[in-house]
Design a protein around this motif. Structure first.
Motif, mmCIF file in Angstrom:
data_model
loop_
_atom_site.group_PDB
_atom_site.id
_atom_site.type_symbol
_atom_site.label_atom_id
_atom_site.label_comp_id
_atom_site.label_asym_id
_atom_site.label_seq_id
_atom_site.Cartn_x
_atom_site.Cartn_y
_atom_site.Cartn_z
ATOM 1 N N ASN A 1 47.910 35.964 37.118
ATOM 2 C CA ASN A 1 48.509 34.746 37.810
ATOM 3 C C ASN A 1 48.939 35.109 39.264
ATOM 4 N N GLN A 2 48.899 36.333 39.555
ATOM 5 C CA GLN A 2 49.090 36.736 40.808
ATOM 6 C C GLN A 2 48.062 36.746 41.923
ATOM 7 N N CYS A 3 46.901 36.333 41.535
ATOM 8 C CA CYS A 3 45.681 36.360 42.361
ATOM 9 C C CYS A 3 45.924 35.241 43.494
ATOM 10 N N THR A 4 45.673 35.397 44.765
ATOM 11 C CA THR A 4 45.713 34.325 45.694
ATOM 12 C C THR A 4 44.862 33.281 45.520
ATOM 13 N N HIS A 5 45.280 32.058 45.949
ATOM 14 C CA HIS A 5 44.298 30.946 45.848
ATOM 15 C C HIS A 5 42.875 31.230 46.553
ATOM 16 N N ALA A 6 43.117 31.888 47.745
ATOM 17 C CA ALA A 6 41.799 32.311 48.320
ATOM 18 C C ALA A 6 40.871 33.318 47.433
ATOM 19 N N TYR A 7 41.479 34.265 46.924
ATOM 20 C CA TYR A 7 40.646 35.033 45.786
ATOM 21 C C TYR A 7 40.067 34.344 44.663
ATOM 22 N N VAL B 1 54.541 33.954 33.725
ATOM 23 C CA VAL B 1 55.385 34.905 33.182
ATOM 24 C C VAL B 1 55.019 36.371 33.620
ATOM 25 N N ALA B 2 55.655 37.210 33.443
ATOM 26 C CA ALA B 2 55.470 38.581 33.604
ATOM 27 C C ALA B 2 55.405 39.156 32.016
ATOM 28 N N VAL B 3 54.396 39.923 31.734
ATOM 29 C CA VAL B 3 54.519 40.580 30.328
ATOM 30 C C VAL B 3 55.037 41.998 30.470
#
Length: 159
Positions: A27-33, A62-64
């Motif tokens: 969920n850290q991917c950018t909106h552009a990516y 969350v972070a796992v």
């Protein structure tokens, strides 16, 4: 996503499903990516993700953590002595408010609940289990299973 009433998986269009497959993995991917991967603009991805969060379909970001470095993990199976609404409600509240209980499932069959518990040591768990479960007169039995190793841990729901 022509319809803004997204409340369940079946309401998703193909773009939403592809976006969710990506953010369930990272969920850290950018909106552009994400937009490039699914064929939408970054702003369209942002709007879709906001709606998915606002409607609760995305419940948490969350972070796992790597659990193996954090003590001992146990699977605990709980059976009630006498089932009652009050006993279930009390255990549900205990599950929700106890940080050491990572997951709690009310299940069918001869066992009433399955819990995933994380703590610093087996010695800690022996004392904690007595306090958390043996002191509860509604609980007939609790069986503890030490997790030696995790063969698969997946949070992504197949879409």
């Amino acid at each position: 996503m022509a319809n803004n009433a997204i409340t369940k998986i079946s309401d998703l269009d193909d773009f939403d499903r592809r976006i969710l497959k990506i953010v369930q993995r990272n969920n850290q991917c950018t909106h552009a990516y994400i937009g490039e991967a699914v064929g939408l603009s970054a702003s369209a991805v942002r709007r879709r993700l906001k709606l998915l969060r606002d409607t609760g379909l995305i419940e948490k970001d969350v972070a796992v953590l790597r659990a193996g470095d954090m003590g001992v993990r146990l699977i605990v199976l709980i059976s009630f002595q006498n089932e009652s609404i009050e006993a279930f409600d009390a255990l549900d509240e205990q599950i929700r408010t106890t940080p050491e209980i990572l997951q709690g499932y009310h299940i069918s069959g001869p066992v009433d609940y399955c819990l995933v518990v994380q703590g610093p040591s087996l010695e800690w768990y022996e004392d904690w289990g007595k306090q958390a479960f043996m002191s509860n007169p509604a609980i007939r039995r609790y069986d503890s299973h030490v997790v030696w190793s995790c063969k698969k841990f997946e949070t992504a729901i197949p879409l």
